[in-house]
Design a protein around this motif. Structure first.
Motif, mmCIF file in Angstrom:
data_model
loop_
_atom_site.group_PDB
_atom_site.id
_atom_site.type_symbol
_atom_site.label_atom_id
_atom_site.label_comp_id
_atom_site.label_asym_id
_atom_site.label_seq_id
_atom_site.Cartn_x
_atom_site.Cartn_y
_atom_site.Cartn_z
ATOM 1 N N SER B 105 30.859 -23.006 -14.079
ATOM 2 C CA SER B 105 30.125 -23.423 -12.883
ATOM 3 C C SER B 105 29.415 -24.756 -13.129
ATOM 4 C CB SER B 105 29.125 -22.327 -12.506
ATOM 5 O OG SER B 105 28.215 -22.776 -11.528
ATOM 6 N N LEU B 106 28.817 -24.902 -14.310
ATOM 7 C CA LEU B 106 28.143 -26.168 -14.647
ATOM 8 C C LEU B 106 29.144 -27.325 -14.695
ATOM 9 C CD1 LEU B 106 25.657 -25.075 -17.481
ATOM 10 C CD2 LEU B 106 25.122 -25.653 -15.105
ATOM 11 N N ILE B 107 30.343 -27.045 -15.215
ATOM 12 C CA ILE B 107 31.385 -28.084 -15.288
ATOM 13 C C ILE B 107 31.770 -28.544 -13.884
ATOM 14 C CG2 ILE B 107 33.815 -28.481 -15.906
ATOM 15 C CD1 ILE B 107 33.294 -26.595 -18.351
ATOM 16 N N LEU B 108 31.920 -27.578 -12.956
ATOM 17 C CA LEU B 108 32.273 -27.929 -11.571
ATOM 18 C C LEU B 108 31.176 -28.765 -10.935
ATOM 19 C CD1 LEU B 108 33.822 -24.581 -10.262
ATOM 20 C CD2 LEU B 108 35.018 -26.675 -10.913
ATOM 21 N N THR B 109 29.919 -28.339 -11.114
ATOM 22 C CA THR B 109 28.798 -29.063 -10.516
ATOM 23 C C THR B 109 28.737 -30.492 -11.066
ATOM 24 O OG1 THR B 109 27.561 -27.024 -10.214
ATOM 25 C CG2 THR B 109 26.284 -29.064 -10.183
ATOM 26 N N ALA B 110 28.897 -30.613 -12.377
ATOM 27 C CA ALA B 110 28.855 -31.937 -12.995
ATOM 28 C C ALA B 110 29.976 -32.830 -12.475
ATOM 29 C CB ALA B 110 28.944 -31.810 -14.517
ATOM 30 N N GLY B 111 31.101 -32.211 -12.081
ATOM 31 C CA GLY B 111 32.233 -32.981 -11.583
ATOM 32 C C GLY B 111 32.192 -33.225 -10.089
ATOM 33 N N GLY B 112 31.082 -32.877 -9.454
ATOM 34 C CA GLY B 112 30.931 -33.173 -8.034
ATOM 35 C C GLY B 112 31.317 -32.030 -7.102
#
Lengths: 173, 254
Positions: B105-112
């Motif tokens: 989830s953090l990876i998705l958020t960081a990727g916009g």
């Protein structure tokens, strides 16, 4: 009111152990199409037998490929459908075997998901069985305009295992 | 153990960067599987369990997950057990799935891709808003009635984990008796970390008939819950943030 800029329901089952499933369900956006593909490795995603066209992309990783698909930009202009139809994903090979699933659509609603082919040896069959409850949860969520996703223990995993077997039996008759 | 994870991403402005973030999240899950698989004899976890790797040589991920699992054990007064195996080797598999989904989830958020639901085989991590003026609605599957929901939780930036007594083939054991846990058909825990919610839900199942006492304490600590017993009783903790339907409700009526 559904925003036209919304992607619809962009759902990718990025399975562990080399299994990946890409589906798009343009939920509530006026479209009546769905794409299911299951596979990894270098297999491609084929167009489904559906009432509208879909575009698909496939991205390779060092651990296999992830198939992701999305509705066309004009998804909201697709004609609505009220009939029941079945949408088959391509039978695709991945390192542990071949798997194929089918969605049953009633109008715009996904009413069921079926496994047409799945690996039968221990390890691969286990992976396929573990993926099915996830798909079933998504089907449950897709039946409601208000429910986005479903949390649940795989308490009845035995039942799912049986349903996989039933689908397998049917597929081999 | 092999499982499947679904991603539902909404409100994407830039499809290229969202697709790339999704690819990174899926690669992360494959990496977690390589590291923690109990099926692959050369996975790091299997080597740790055999004592082939010294503690100061563990990967960052291994250390983090085992520390997390040890803390969940402490918070649940031993209802969750890190070292349940007869050989005393650590087994953090009860929290790995939730931990991996938190990070995805953090990876998705960081990727916009800020608005998304990550569903790891029934354990759900939610972020952002799926549409204007609304948050995510998560149905809780009824453990006794297929295709029926027992509750609906509206919220975002939370984790929702559900455990049952027969999760993916491995029966949860009551740490006090060493026998398979009985009494809880399904325990759902809601909180800011899916990894911990996952561990707490597992702990509740292992407590069986005494699960409610543990869950009341966790509720006071900010981890509300829902319990469905083997005989069909439905109980929600004081802070449970959802609508409960003890008799079950079909999703299309929710």
């Amino acid at each position: 009111v559904v925003s036209s800029s919304r992607l619809g329901r962009w759902l990718t089952l990025g399975g562990l152990l080399g299994l990946s499933i890409g589906t798009v369900m343009a939920k509530g956006a006026g479209a009546s199409h769905a794409t299911v593909s299951v596979g990894a490795g270098s297999s491609s995603t084929s167009a489904p037998t559906s009432t509208s066209t879909s575009t698909s992309t496939s991205a390779s990783t060092s651990h296999g490929s992830i198939s992701s698909t999305r509705p066309p930009g004009s998804a909201t202009t697709s004609p609505p459908s009220v009939t029941t139809q079945k949408v088959s994903g391509a039978a695709e090979s991945f390192p542990y075997g071949t798997i194929q699933v089918e969605l049953v659509l009633t109008g715009r609603r996904i009413s069921d998901v079926l496994v047409l082919q799945a690996p039968q040896d221990g390890y691969s069959a286990q992976v396929a069985q573990n993926a099915l409850p996830v798909l079933r949860n998504e089907v449950l969520a897709a039946q409601s305009a208000h429910i986005d996703t479903v949390s649940g223990a795989s308490y009845d995993s035995q039942a799912y295992a049986s349903s996989v077997q039933a689908a397998l039996d049917k597929a081999h008759i | 153990m092999g499982t499947a994870v679904s991603f539902d991403i909404r409100g994407v402005q830039d499809q290229t960067s969202a697709t790339s973030a999704l690819d990174r999240a899926v690669r992360w899950l494959h990496h977690v599987d390589e590291t923690f698989s109990t099926f692959k004899s050369d996975s790091e976890l299997m080597r740790v369990q055999r004592g082939d790797i010294r503690r100061d040589c563990w990967s960052v991920e291994m250390s983090e997950v085992i520390e997390l699992a040890a803390d969940v054990e402490e918070q649940t007064h031993g209802a969750y057990q890190l070292r349940w195996r007869p050989d005393g080797a650590p087994d953090p598999t009860g929290v790995v799935k939730g931990w991996a989904a938190d990070r995805a989830s953090l990876i998705l958020t960081a990727g916009g891709a800020r608005a998304h639901a990550v569903n790891a085989a029934g354990d759900v991590r939610l972020a952002g808003r799926p549409g204007p003026h609304r948050v995510w609605s998560t149905g809780i599957a009824h453990p006794h009635r297929a295709g029926v929901l027992v509750a609906v939780v509206d919220g975002t930036d939370i984790g929702i984990a559900s455990s049952g007594s027969a999760e993916q083939g491995r029966h949860i054991v009551d740490s006090r008796s060493g026998l398979p846990a009985a009494g809880v058909a399904s325990a759902t825990v809601v909180g800011p970390s899916l990894a911990r919610a996952d561990g707490y839900a597992t702990a509740a199942v292992s407590r069986g008939a005494d699960a409610r006492e543990l869950l009341e304490r966790l509720d006071e600590a900010g981890w509300p819950s829902l319990l469905v017993t083997d005989n069909g009783e439905v109980w929600a903790s004081a802070g449970f943030p959802g609508q409960v339907y003890p008799d079950g409700i079909p999703p299309e009526s929710a």
